[in-house]
Design an enzyme around this catalytic site. Sequence first.
Site, PDB file in Angstrom:
ATOM      1  N   ARG A   1       0.829  -1.201   0.000  1.00 16.29           N
ATOM      2  CA  ARG A   1       0.000   0.000   0.000  1.00 16.29           C
ATOM      3  C   ARG A   1       0.869   1.258   0.000  1.00 16.29           C
ATOM      4  NH1 ARG A   1      -3.673   2.604   4.064  1.00 16.29           N
ATOM      5  NH2 ARG A   1      -5.276   3.649   2.801  1.00 16.29           N
TER       6      ARG A   1
ATOM      7  N   GLY B   1       4.585  10.484  -8.481  1.00 18.66           N
ATOM      8  CA  GLY B   1       5.496   9.442  -8.956  1.00 18.66           C
ATOM      9  C   GLY B   1       6.217   8.727  -7.825  1.00 18.66           C
TER      10      GLY B   1
ATOM     11  N   ASP C   1       8.711   8.474  -5.801  1.00 19.48           N
ATOM     12  CA  ASP C   1       9.836   9.343  -5.415  1.00 19.48           C
ATOM     13  C   ASP C   1      10.014   9.430  -3.908  1.00 19.48           C
ATOM     14  OD1 ASP C   1       7.627  10.776  -4.662  1.00 19.48           O
ATOM     15  OD2 ASP C   1       8.325  12.695  -5.474  1.00 19.48           O
TER      16      ASP C   1
ATOM     17  N   ASP D   1      -1.985 -14.729  -2.874  1.00 19.09           N
ATOM     18  CA  ASP D   1      -2.494 -15.705  -3.844  1.00 19.09           C
ATOM     19  C   ASP D   1      -3.644 -15.063  -4.629  1.00 19.09           C
ATOM     20  OD1 ASP D   1      -4.539 -15.537  -2.023  1.00 19.09           O
ATOM     21  OD2 ASP D   1      -4.344 -17.588  -1.264  1.00 19.09           O
TER      22      ASP D   1
ATOM     23  N   PRO E   1      -7.913   7.309  -5.266  1.00 20.93           N
ATOM     24  CA  PRO E   1      -9.320   6.888  -5.311  1.00 20.93           C
ATOM     25  C   PRO E   1      -9.763   6.356  -3.951  1.00 20.93           C
ATOM     26  CG  PRO E   1      -7.922   5.372  -6.560  1.00 20.93           C
ATOM     27  CD  PRO E   1      -7.043   6.484  -6.100  1.00 20.93           C
TER      28      PRO E   1
ATOM     29  N   ASP F   1      -8.968 -10.032   2.560  1.00 22.44           N
ATOM     30  CA  ASP F   1      -9.249 -11.362   2.022  1.00 22.44           C
ATOM     31  C   ASP F   1      -9.668 -12.215   3.212  1.00 22.44           C
ATOM     32  OD1 ASP F   1      -9.125 -14.047   1.298  1.00 22.44           O
ATOM     33  OD2 ASP F   1      -7.277 -13.847   0.132  1.00 22.44           O
TER      34      ASP F   1
ATOM     35  N   ASN G   1      -3.794   8.219   4.006  1.00 28.57           N
ATOM     36  CA  ASN G   1      -2.385   7.897   4.158  1.00 28.57           C
ATOM     37  C   ASN G   1      -2.009   7.775   5.628  1.00 28.57           C
ATOM     38  OD1 ASN G   1      -2.391   8.523   1.266  1.00 28.57           O
ATOM     39  ND2 ASN G   1      -2.708  10.576   2.059  1.00 28.57           N
TER      40      ASN G   1
ATOM     41  N   HIS H   1      -5.151  -6.680  -2.663  1.00 25.83           N
ATOM     42  CA  HIS H   1      -6.063  -6.781  -1.520  1.00 25.83           C
ATOM     43  C   HIS H   1      -6.252  -8.243  -1.093  1.00 25.83           C
ATOM     44  CE1 HIS H   1      -8.022  -2.523  -2.161  1.00 25.83           C
ATOM     45  NE2 HIS H   1      -6.757  -2.472  -1.784  1.00 25.83           N
TER      46      HIS H   1
ATOM     47  N   SER I   1       8.077  10.450  -1.747  1.00 30.32           N
ATOM     48  CA  SER I   1       7.482  11.639  -1.120  1.00 30.32           C
ATOM     49  C   SER I   1       6.575  11.241   0.037  1.00 30.32           C
ATOM     50  CB  SER I   1       6.694  12.456  -2.151  1.00 30.32           C
ATOM     51  OG  SER I   1       5.755  11.635  -2.821  1.00 30.32           O
TER      52      SER I   1
ATOM     53  N   HIS J   1       0.674   4.168  -2.851  1.00 28.27           N
ATOM     54  CA  HIS J   1       0.444   5.577  -2.518  1.00 28.27           C
ATOM     55  C   HIS J   1       1.628   6.445  -2.926  1.00 28.27           C
ATOM     56  CE1 HIS J   1      -3.095   5.335   0.522  1.00 28.27           C
ATOM     57  NE2 HIS J   1      -3.215   4.430  -0.425  1.00 28.27           N
ATOM     58  N   ASP J   2       2.832   5.902  -2.819  1.00 29.56           N
ATOM     59  CA  ASP J   2       3.997   6.689  -3.234  1.00 29.56           C
ATOM     60  C   ASP J   2       3.933   6.953  -4.740  1.00 29.56           C
ATOM     61  OD1 ASP J   2       6.436   8.044  -3.094  1.00 29.56           O
ATOM     62  OD2 ASP J   2       7.564   6.235  -3.611  1.00 29.56           O
TER      63      ASP J   2
HETATM   64  C1  HEM Z   1      -8.947   1.880  -6.719  1.00 31.64           C
HETATM   65  C2  HEM Z   1      -7.863   1.684  -6.071  1.00 31.64           C
HETATM   66  C3  HEM Z   1      -7.747   1.374  -4.589  1.00 31.64           C
HETATM   67  C4  HEM Z   1      -8.576   1.688  -3.556  1.00 31.64           C
HETATM   68  C5  HEM Z   1      -9.876   2.491  -3.616  1.00 31.64           C
HETATM   69  C6  HEM Z   1      -7.995   1.128  -2.363  1.00 31.64           C
HETATM   70  C7  HEM Z   1      -8.524   1.261  -1.094  1.00 31.64           C
HETATM   71  C8  HEM Z   1      -8.003   0.707   0.043  1.00 31.64           C
HETATM   72  C9  HEM Z   1      -8.527   0.899   1.368  1.00 31.64           C
HETATM   73  C10 HEM Z   1      -9.695   1.772   1.748  1.00 31.64           C
HETATM   74  C11 HEM Z   1      -7.768   0.150   2.213  1.00 31.64           C
HETATM   75  C12 HEM Z   1      -7.919   0.027   3.721  1.00 31.64           C
HETATM   76  C13 HEM Z   1      -6.899   0.911   4.404  1.00 31.64           C
HETATM   77  C14 HEM Z   1      -6.985   0.886   5.902  1.00 31.64           C
HETATM   78  O1  HEM Z   1      -8.060   0.663   6.443  1.00 31.64           O
HETATM   79  O2  HEM Z   1      -5.959   1.119   6.561  1.00 31.64           O
HETATM   80  C15 HEM Z   1      -6.761  -0.501   1.426  1.00 31.64           C
HETATM   81  C16 HEM Z   1      -5.799  -1.340   1.928  1.00 31.64           C
HETATM   82  C17 HEM Z   1      -4.816  -1.902   1.157  1.00 31.64           C
HETATM   83  N1  HEM Z   1      -4.536  -1.637  -0.160  1.00 31.64           N
HETATM   84 FE1  HEM Z   1      -5.721  -0.655  -1.448  1.00 31.64          FE
HETATM   85  N2  HEM Z   1      -6.849   0.467  -2.685  1.00 31.64           N
HETATM   86  C18 HEM Z   1      -6.657   0.605  -4.040  1.00 31.64           C
HETATM   87  C19 HEM Z   1      -5.600   0.118  -4.769  1.00 31.64           C
HETATM   88  C20 HEM Z   1      -4.547  -0.580  -4.248  1.00 31.64           C
HETATM   89  C21 HEM Z   1      -3.360  -0.946  -4.981  1.00 31.64           C
HETATM   90  C22 HEM Z   1      -3.088  -0.583  -6.436  1.00 31.64           C
HETATM   91  C23 HEM Z   1      -2.562  -1.634  -4.123  1.00 31.64           C
HETATM   92  C24 HEM Z   1      -1.193  -2.215  -4.354  1.00 31.64           C
HETATM   93  C25 HEM Z   1      -0.740  -2.633  -5.489  1.00 31.64           C
HETATM   94  C26 HEM Z   1      -3.267  -1.708  -2.861  1.00 31.64           C
HETATM   95  C27 HEM Z   1      -2.834  -2.402  -1.754  1.00 31.64           C
HETATM   96  C28 HEM Z   1      -3.473  -2.397  -0.535  1.00 31.64           C
HETATM   97  C29 HEM Z   1      -3.058  -3.235   0.585  1.00 31.64           C
HETATM   98  C30 HEM Z   1      -1.958  -4.271   0.563  1.00 31.64           C
HETATM   99  C31 HEM Z   1      -3.883  -2.891   1.658  1.00 31.64           C
HETATM  100  C32 HEM Z   1      -3.806  -3.422   3.090  1.00 31.64           C
HETATM  101  C33 HEM Z   1      -2.967  -2.431   3.877  1.00 31.64           C
HETATM  102  C34 HEM Z   1      -2.633  -2.829   5.286  1.00 31.64           C
HETATM  103  O3  HEM Z   1      -2.893  -3.955   5.707  1.00 31.64           O
HETATM  104  O4  HEM Z   1      -2.060  -1.978   5.992  1.00 31.64           O
HETATM  105  N3  HEM Z   1      -4.453  -1.043  -2.966  1.00 31.64           N
HETATM  106  N4  HEM Z   1      -6.906  -0.134   0.102  1.00 31.64           N
HETATM  107  C1  LIG Z   2      -9.072   7.895  -0.516  1.00 37.28           C
HETATM  108  C2  LIG Z   2      -9.069   9.127   0.300  1.00 37.28           C
HETATM  109  O1  LIG Z   2      -9.713   9.186   1.327  1.00 37.28           O
HETATM  110  N1  LIG Z   2      -8.288  10.123  -0.139  1.00 37.28           N
HETATM  111  C3  LIG Z   2      -8.054  11.339   0.633  1.00 37.28           C
HETATM  112  C4  LIG Z   2      -6.540  11.584   0.786  1.00 37.28           C
HETATM  113  O2  LIG Z   2      -6.310  12.739   1.512  1.00 37.28           O
HETATM  114  C5  LIG Z   2      -6.856  13.898   0.908  1.00 37.28           C
HETATM  115  C6  LIG Z   2      -6.438  15.091   1.738  1.00 37.28           C
HETATM  116  O3  LIG Z   2      -6.728  14.923   3.092  1.00 37.28           O
HETATM  117  C7  LIG Z   2      -8.385  13.771   0.779  1.00 37.28           C
HETATM  118  O4  LIG Z   2      -8.911  14.897   0.127  1.00 37.28           O
HETATM  119  C8  LIG Z   2      -8.700  12.521  -0.044  1.00 37.28           C
HETATM  120  O5  LIG Z   2     -10.075  12.328  -0.132  1.00 37.28           O
END
Ligand code: HEM
Ligand SMILES: CC(=O)N[C@H]1CO[C@H](CO)[C@@H](O)[C@@H]1O
Length: 346
Positions: free
Chosen positions: A69, A79, A81, A255, A167, A247, A101, A197, A83, A73-74
């Site tokens: 994650r 990009g 980088d 997986d 997003p 999951d 974040n 996920h 940040s 986000h980075d």
């Molecule tokens: C449309 C795109 C995406 C959305 C809306 C999204 C949204 C989210 C949200 C809401 C969470 C829960 C965060 C939390 O409660 O702390 C999450 C967790 C996570 N996301 Fe995404 N995500 C997206 C794309 C991605 C991508 C592209 C990756 C990596 C390639 C990714 C990897 C992960 C992982 C591994 C977690 C678990 C994090 C943890 O256990 O700390 N996500 N995501």
């Molecule tokens: C997915 C999400 O909640 N994005 C937020 C990231 O942080 C900015 C600034 O606080 C928000 O405007 C976004 O909605």
Amino acid sequence: MTKMMNNNKSTTHSSLLIVFSFLLLSPCVFAQLTPNFYKVSCPNAEQIVKQVVIEQFAKDPTITAGLLRMHFHDCFVRGCDASILINSTSSKSSEKTAGPNLTVRGFELIDEAKRRLEAACPSKVSCADIITLATRDSVVLAGGPNYAVPTGRRDGLVSNPNDVDLPGPTQSVTSAFQTFKNKGMTLDEMVLLLGAHTVGFAHCSFFSDRLSNFQGTGKPDPTMDPALVTKLKGLCAIGSDPKVFLDQNTSNVFDNEFYRQIRKNRGVLKIDQELASDPSSSSLVSTLASNPAQFFKSFGDAMTKMGKIDVLVGTAGEIRKNCAAFNPRPKTFIDSVLDIVEKIIE
Ligand code: HEM
Ligand SMILES: CC(=O)N[C@H]1CO[C@H](CO)[C@@H](O)[C@@H]1O
Ligand SMILES: *[C@@H]1O[C@H](CO)[C@@H](O)[C@H](O)[C@H]1NC(C)=O
Ligand SMILES: *[C@@H]1O[C@H](CO)[C@@H](O)[C@H](O)[C@H]1NC(C)=O
């Protein structure tokens, strides 16, 4: 005769000028990510990162999710980088302080890798490369694919919470795709990357609307398996904003089970569930659910591509000594002149 000589002379001059400017520009024009960029400057760099990941994974296998994650986000904000690693200071808040974040984790692992790399080869290995390499190594340890990570990224000089425009989990597949498209990623690649996920957690606040009052209906989201609704209601009732596995079956294993779960209406986030039904993504989801080898190969390719989004290379940016802070900027001649001008104006 004289005229001819002059002509020749000026031709030689302009060719020299061209060659000279070419030489000056070439580091920028040709700089790009390459396999094993640190081969000469820090031969053990990749091994040092891997060792830290192995140690931390042994203590906490969910670190894979944290790093995945963080890497996403980075790369999606200014990009890849690093940040995202910058700490806020008393005068300036950084990306880290932006909404979603706040729950990004894995910073300690990056700091530990940086500490060891600075000891082995000071100011050589970027924090952006550390994130990218560590993510890949952790995916492999969790049972996922090995994929190419060319290196040579440099660290950015800006980290601004207002740049964070990721997003959200309640967005539709189509709407979230706009963000991916803007970064040069395809819809299929978004579907593949969301396969990440398959590991990690989501805090209840990101999906609790689906459990009881979905879109003001007073009822749970009809696309969630009622048994899962009951289970998550129970889990989310304990403590303040607890987290549950994304999951619900093989939670810590990298997986293709994520795709199998969403096909059984067992996705936790709304957007995850929608991948299984949206006409733009459902057929790929069905393929990936039944073909783990294809998921691994294509996920790896998509990760390699994500790792190249808007990277800084050559002499752009810097190599941070501390991943959480920009390097102190030495005063340039222009800074000193500006200081003097400022004093005169005062
Ligand atoms: C449309 C795109 C995406 C959305 C809306 C999204 C949204 C989210 C949200 C809401 C969470 C829960 C965060 C939390 O409660 O702390 C999450 C967790 C996570 N996301 Fe995404 N995500 C997206 C794309 C991605 C991508 C592209 C990756 C990596 C390639 C990714 C990897 C992960 C992982 C591994 C977690 C678990 C994090 C943890 O256990 O700390 N996500 N995501
Ligand atoms: C997915 C999400 O909640 N994005 C937020 C990231 O942080 C900015 C600034 O606080 C928000 O405007 C976004 O909605
Ligand atoms: C959990 O995953 C395993 C391996 O993919 C599968 O065989 C099993 O049917 C799954 N169980 C549920 C409840 O989804
Ligand atoms: C950045 O912040 C984290 C946690 O807030 C802290 O542990 C770390 O020491 C900080 N690093 C720097 C360089 O300020």
